[in-house]
Design a protein around this motif. Structure first.
Motif, short mmCIF file in Angstrom:
data_model
loop_
_atom_site.label_atom_id
_atom_site.label_comp_id
_atom_site.label_asym_id
_atom_site.label_seq_id
_atom_site.Cartn_x
_atom_site.Cartn_y
_atom_site.Cartn_z
N PHE A 69 0.75 -1.44 0.05
CA PHE A 69 -0.18 -0.03 -0.08
C PHE A 69 0.96 1.20 -0.12
CE2 PHE A 69 0.84 0.04 4.43
CZ PHE A 69 0.93 1.38 4.94
N LEU A 70 2.20 1.21 0.39
CA LEU A 70 2.87 2.37 0.43
C LEU A 70 3.39 2.66 -0.79
CD1 LEU A 70 5.46 1.45 3.34
CD2 LEU A 70 3.71 3.16 3.36
N THR A 71 3.30 1.99 -1.73
CA THR A 71 3.53 2.42 -3.14
C THR A 71 2.79 3.60 -3.51
OG1 THR A 71 2.17 0.77 -3.94
CG2 THR A 71 4.57 0.25 -4.04
N ILE A 72 1.55 3.52 -3.34
CA ILE A 72 0.79 4.70 -3.32
C ILE A 72 1.05 6.21 -3.15
CG2 ILE A 72 -1.90 5.23 -3.27
CD1 ILE A 72 -1.57 2.69 -5.03
N TYR A 73 1.85 6.21 -2.02
CA TYR A 73 2.04 7.42 -1.41
C TYR A 73 3.61 7.44 -1.69
CZ TYR A 73 -2.16 5.90 0.41
OH TYR A 73 -3.61 5.45 0.44
N LEU A 74 4.59 6.57 -1.93
CA LEU A 74 5.77 6.93 -2.29
C LEU A 74 6.10 7.41 -3.61
CD1 LEU A 74 7.58 3.63 -0.73
CD2 LEU A 74 7.76 6.10 0.07
N GLY A 75 5.32 7.03 -4.48
CA GLY A 75 5.06 7.66 -5.80
C GLY A 75 5.02 9.38 -5.87
N PRO A 76 4.00 9.62 -5.25
CA PRO A 76 3.95 11.17 -4.86
C PRO A 76 4.89 11.79 -4.33
CG PRO A 76 1.67 9.95 -4.76
CD PRO A 76 2.74 9.08 -4.86
N THR A 77 5.42 11.15 -3.33
CA THR A 77 6.65 11.49 -2.45
C THR A 77 7.64 11.99 -3.62
OG1 THR A 77 5.78 10.34 -0.42
CG2 THR A 77 8.25 11.21 -0.70
N LEU A 78 7.89 10.89 -4.17
CA LEU A 78 9.23 11.26 -5.17
C LEU A 78 8.77 12.44 -6.06
CD1 LEU A 78 10.06 7.54 -6.05
CD2 LEU A 78 11.27 9.10 -4.44
N VAL A 79 7.71 12.32 -6.54
CA VAL A 79 7.25 13.57 -7.62
C VAL A 79 7.35 15.03 -6.78
CG1 VAL A 79 5.51 14.72 -8.68
CG2 VAL A 79 6.02 12.39 -9.16
N ALA A 277 5.22 22.98 -0.07
CA ALA A 277 4.56 21.72 -0.34
C ALA A 277 5.27 20.50 -0.63
CB ALA A 277 3.45 21.96 -1.27
N SER A 278 6.57 21.12 -1.29
CA SER A 278 7.33 19.80 -1.78
C SER A 278 7.73 19.07 -0.76
CB SER A 278 8.75 20.48 -2.35
OG SER A 278 9.48 20.93 -1.39
N TRP A 279 7.82 19.49 0.63
CA TRP A 279 8.10 18.66 1.42
C TRP A 279 6.97 18.27 2.34
CZ3 TRP A 279 7.62 20.54 6.57
CH2 TRP A 279 7.71 22.05 6.52
N ALA A 280 6.11 19.55 2.63
CA ALA A 280 5.06 19.31 3.37
C ALA A 280 4.05 18.29 3.16
CB ALA A 280 4.40 20.75 3.67
N PHE A 281 3.85 18.33 1.88
CA PHE A 281 2.83 17.29 1.27
C PHE A 281 3.18 15.81 1.61
CE2 PHE A 281 0.99 14.79 -2.23
CZ PHE A 281 -0.30 14.68 -1.80
N PRO A 282 4.47 15.41 1.08
CA PRO A 282 4.93 14.27 1.47
C PRO A 282 4.87 13.73 3.05
CG PRO A 282 6.60 15.25 -0.05
CD PRO A 282 5.39 16.07 0.43
N LEU A 283 5.37 15.01 3.85
CA LEU A 283 4.90 14.73 5.44
C LEU A 283 3.62 14.35 5.72
CD1 LEU A 283 6.56 14.75 8.04
CD2 LEU A 283 5.72 17.22 8.15
N ALA B 73 14.25 17.71 1.83
CA ALA B 73 13.30 18.46 0.95
C ALA B 73 13.07 19.72 1.42
CB ALA B 73 12.11 17.50 0.42
N ALA B 74 12.79 19.55 3.04
CA ALA B 74 12.50 20.67 3.67
C ALA B 74 13.72 21.70 3.84
CB ALA B 74 11.98 20.11 5.15
#
Lengths: 896, 103
Positions: A69-79, A277-283, B73-74
């Motif tokens: 299930f993590l793949t769904i969130y790791l992909g956007p994290t990389l983007v 957002a580049s780090w806050a959204f992955p967070l 990133a932060a």
């Protein structure tokens, strides 16, 4: 908990969101939007990526497939952490071209093509259908969870009826807030803020359940780790293909999903916010995923076998008797579903109205482009589209039976929207991408996806018959939906993603390589790909044609409302005109088109404007003219630069010449005083002694001595005058040369004799090479000897060391002979080197030199007349002069 | 990415703040590559022996990688936001006070 109470809670919650949205809209209307545009709201609004799929489905996914299930969130994290690559460019393009949707982006990039807009719209609507069904299914399921556990024993009235009510409710909310007004740019502050609030609710709810599970039901993280290892999730094995494939799919989906594009680019395209957002959204994604596995593990452990793992988030707290927590979780799930549906519906309805309804409307009623109220039509089209999109979602829910695992449904949707990826990335990074290529890629990708994934999702015998599944379409074994081209045994998801993306990309690239883009397309392509280049504000394509400003105003008012009048007045002011009507300059028309594109999409705005402006918008000739113009400007500036370099070079040369002139002038003054002195001294003695002689009373010896002095002085005067005469003859070039063949060694010997060096008071060593000197020259021997004499005399006069040594080096090269006279005295300073060949130049004190300073000047003129040259030779460890003379005068040519 | 126009290419060497900014952009570009490497690394861990993988440990590894990526990133983002704000693709000179924290 009573069903009615649950419904009441839902209504209260929706009303609260409504209130938030309403208040924010009112603030925004007053222009106070500063805090609405904060990075925090932006990041939170991005969290609509986490839908009910995440909230409920992730736990189910983890229970079924472990950490996958993590793949769904790791992909956007990389983007997102790689935002500098793609997202930044998308946001900049979106802001500069007032993009209203992902369909608008694609259509606009490929020459404002309406065909592509329609294709992307259809693709997006079809792909979104399972996704919306997923939300309806999850909300319905969550209602069901509460229904089955209720003490009063009320039964859920009817699952389908619940789903319908949810769908209708969501449609109403979306219509009320999404289509209240037609903004200049598709921004909905109220909705975005409500979404941000919902983002907080769902995060808090999921974290609360997670904390309760880890520290309430289990005994802290260490205990949790043990339970994970002991649970059946630990039996999970990572499948490399799926791991890679789904990460790629999620990464593609996060930029291609219409709702993500809406919040990412359209609602608030600010690069600073994106940086945050580049780090806050992955967070945010990290926090959402943190407790998924623990919840799944404890759900499997505690709840009876056979209970739906998708609902563990609700059933775990309920089973533990935590009704309040369950309610919070329910609201979190409700928030996830509603926020997704609202934004998705807005994004899709914008696309449908801009790319399908409006073009059709203008096609069938062309006069509407110039009269009639378009605003109402646009809004109506959007409202109907929202209802239509939700109806489609409900239809899918009914057709698929509402029983599939949530994650599986979501992935179908992801694979569908990912078909836009090649056209999108190709469009913003590759100028060679063409409309035909994009259409081919999208078309083939869409068909492949539908055939291998979307249609099979209705089940064997649903839309595709069981026979086609086993034998392929038309009985062709290569066309089996889940084993295309005979590729058997692949995971169905991977199979569909692999083939659709490969065929899509190949078609896109081939189509682009083989076709030639139209002028409009090339303009847009350059503007998109080079969006970061300084000064790139897009092309000015309305080069030809004239529009009536009044007609433009009438048309714009029907789309922009009163804002149009303000726009026109501002422009008129900028053009320095009175009143409301500016000139319809190409710049202004272009600006207006972008403004309209912000409301109705690029293709429609373009069509409307061209009806008024008339004629084809831009031709290849125009394009070439623009290119020529800029090429000419570049060339002109290049020429200017060259001229400037030339000028500064000339200026430098002039300065040098001037400095030399000044020096010469000073020398001349010095010489004049010198020459008068030189002339005067002999004259004075001649006069004095001749006066003595005139008295006539001196003895004979004295008279003879005095006459001798007069004679010597007269000779000195004559020599001086001879030199001057000689020089002027040489300079005029009227000298007569006595040409003949002569040996160089003999000439040098003669010079030494004449210079009297062998009998001089100061003897010096002479180093010569007889073999080198054995050269026969055809030249004027007397003149050349005169030069040698001068040089040798100079050495004798000026060499300032105790043991003077003179070296004579002769070389022969290319028909010329060089004779170097090098002595071991002090080398001349650089300043002196330039002037020694000038007339009257004397470096040391005049008494020692004993001449008038004409020697080297005469040498130079003689050499010029002999077709050779004389120069100072630096770097020889002492004063050195090089005489160059042609072997055969007359062949090479000389002056005179 | 940027192709200099013939005859008006930028300076060959940059002052220190500008140079730092460019390297920062390089770092930002490489971060997803680095992240992708770490995230795809578990593919290489063959199921150890017969007893299968340790799910808890895999999970902790992935979450730690995730946290590290978010942290990096932060750390990069604030300076990059300034860089992005300077208009063109770092082609223009940034205002002097924007560069202070980059030195």
């Amino acid at each position: 908990m009573p069903f009615n109470l649950l419904v009441l809670v839902c209504f209260t919650y929706v009303f609260f969101l409504f209130l938030v949205a309403y208040l924010v809209e009112r603030r925004a209307a007053r222009g106070r939007v500063a805090w609405l545009r904060s990075p925090l709201v932006y990041t939170l609004s991005l969290s609509i990526y986490c839908t009910a799929w995440t909230f409920y489905g992730a736990v189910g996914y983890a229970a079924r497939s472990g950490l996958e299930f993590l793949t769904i969130y790791l992909g956007p994290t990389l983007v997102f952490i790689g935002w500098w690559w793609v997202l930044r460019k998308l946001v900049r393009i979106g802001r500069q071209h007032r993009v209203t949707s992902i369909g608008d982006l694609i259509s606009s990039r490929y020459g404002k093509s309406n065909l592509l807009g329609v294709m992307v719209t259809v693709l997006a609507v079809v792909a979104a259908t399972p996704y919306i069904a997923l939300q309806l299914q999850s909300v319905t399921l969550s209602f069901g969870v509460f229904a089955s556990d209720t003490p009063e024993g009320w039964a859920l009235p009817d699952r389908n009826a619940t789903a319908i009510w949810v769908a209708v409710g969501l449609a109403l909310f979306t219509v009320l807030f999404g289509t209240r007004n037609l903004d200049a740019k598709e921004q909905h502050h109220g909705i975005v803020t409500a979404i941000a609030v919902e983002a907080v609710v769902k995060l808090v709810a999921l974290l609360a359940v997670g904390v309760f599970v880890v520290w309430g039901l289990a005994d802290g993280p260490a205990d949790m780790a043990g339970r994970i290892t002991a649970s059946k999730i630990a039996a999970w094995n990572l499948q490399p293909g799926r791991w890679f494939g789904i990460i790629f799919l999620a990464a593609a989906a996060v930029i291609c999903l219409p709702r993500m594009f809406q919040v990412l680019v359209v609602e608030d395209g600010d690069e600073r916010h994106l940086a945050r957002a580049s780090w806050a959204f992955p967070l945010y994604l990290f926090l959402m995923s943190l407790f998924i596995v623990p919840i799944a593990v404890l759900g499997l452990e505690r709840l009876p076998a056979g209970s739906n793992p998708d609902m563990f988030v609700l059933t775990l707290p309920l089973a533990a008797g935590q009704g309040g927590l369950a309610l919070l979780a329910f609201l979190g799930g409700f928030s996830s579903a509603t926020s997704m549906v609202i934004i998705e519906a807005i994004a899709l309805s914008t696309m449908v109205s801009n790319h399908i309804v409006m073009p059709l409307w203008l096609r069938f009623r062309p006069q509407m482009a110039v009269s009639g109220d378009l605003r109402r039509i646009v809004l109506l089209a959007r409202r109907l589209s929202i209802a239509g999109v939700l109806a489609l979602g409900y239809g899918y829910f009914r057709l698929s039976g509402g029983s599939t695992a949530l994650a599986a449904i979501g992935l179908i949707s992801f694979a569908g929207v990912a078909q836009v990826l090649p056209a999108m990335l190709g469009g913003i990074f590759w100028r060679g991408a063409t409309r035909v290529g994009a259409a081919a890629g999208l078309g083939i990708g869409f068909v492949t996806w539908a055939y291998t994934m979307f249609l099979p999702s209705f089940g064997s015998g649903g839309v595709i018959s069981a026979q086609v599944f086993s034998d392929g379409l038309f009985g062709i074994i290569w066309l089996r939906p889940q084993a295309l081209f005979g590729v058997d045994g692949m995971d169905p998801l991977l199979h569909a993603v692999f083939w659709s993306m490969v065929l899509n990309t190949v078609a896109f690239i081939l189509g682009s390589l083989l076709t030639f883009p139209g002028p409009e397309e090339r303009l847009q392509g350059a503007a998109f790909v080079n969006v970061f280049e300084a000064g790139n504000t897009g092309p000015r394509p309305w080069a030809r044609g004239q529009a009536e400003p009044e007609a433009l105003l009438v048309m714009s008012q029907r789309i922009l409302g009163d804002a149009a009048l303000g726009l026109f007045a501002t422009e008129a002011k900028a053009q320095g005109k009175e009143g409301y009507l500016p000139d319809a300059s190409p710049e202004f028309v272009d600006q207006l088109e972008r403004r309209l594109a912000g409301s109705v999409g690029a293709a429609t705005a373009h069509a409307m404007i061209s009806q008024l402006v008339g004629g084809d918008r831009v031709s290849v000739e125009d394009l070439m003219a623009v290119a020529n113009e800029s090429a000419q400007i570049m060339e002109y500036s290049g020429r200017l630069e060259a001229q400037q370099i030339e000028l500064s070079r000339t200026a430098g040369a002039l300065r040098e010449a001037n400095a030399k002139l000044m020096q010469v002038s000073v020398q001349k003054d010095a010489f004049l005083s010198q020459i008068s002195h030189e002339l005067r001294t002999p004259m004075t003695s001649i006069r004095a002694f001749s006066e003595l002689l005139m008295e006539g009373d001196a003895p004979v010896q004295v008279v003879s001595a005095q006459a001798g002095i007069i004679h010597t002085e007269a000779i000195r005067l004559t020599r001086l005058l001879d030199d001057l005469l000689d020089l002027s003859v040489l300079e005029n070039g009227s000298v007569q040369l006595d040409l003949g063949v002569c040996n160089l060694a003999a000439m040098i010997d003669r010079a030494f004799v004449a210079a009297g060096s062998f009998t001089a008071e100061r003897g010096f060593l002479v180093a010569r090479n007889a073999a080198d000197e054995d050269v026969f020259l055809h030249t004027d021997a007397d003149r050349l000897v005169q030069v040698f004499i001068n040089l040798i005399t100079n050495v004798r006069k000026y060499c300032d060391v105790a043991q003077p040594r003179l070296r004579i080096v002769v070389r022969q090269k290319a028909g010329r002979v060089t004779i170097d006279f090098i002595d071991n005295g002090t080398a001349l300073p650089k300043a002196a080197q330039g002037v020694i060949f000038e007339k009257f130049a004397r470096l040391t004190d005049p008494a020692r030199a004993g001449g008038a300073g004409l020697g080297l000047a005469i040498c130079r003129e003689v050499m010029a007349n002999l077709g050779g040259s004389i120069g100072y030779l630096p770097g020889q460890g002492g004063p050195a002069f090089r005489v160059t003379v042609p072997l055969h005068l007359g062949q090479i040519g000389g002056r005179g | 990415m940027r192709r200099p126009v013939r005859g008006q290419r930028g300076p060959l060497f940059l002052p220190r703040p500008e140079y730092r900014k460019r390297r920062l952009v390089d770092a930002a570009r490489l971060l997803p590559v680095f992240g992708g490497f770490l995230v795809f690394l578990p593919i290489l861990w063959s199921p150890a022996g017969a007893q299968g993988r340790d799910t808890a440990r895999d999970g902790i590894y992935l979450f730690v990688v995730w946290a590290v990526l978010v942290g990096l990133a932060a750390w990069l983002a604030p300076s990059l936001a300034d860089a992005a704000d300077d208009g063109a693709d770092l082609g223009k000179d940034a205002p002097a006070d924007d560069q202070k924290d980059d030195i």
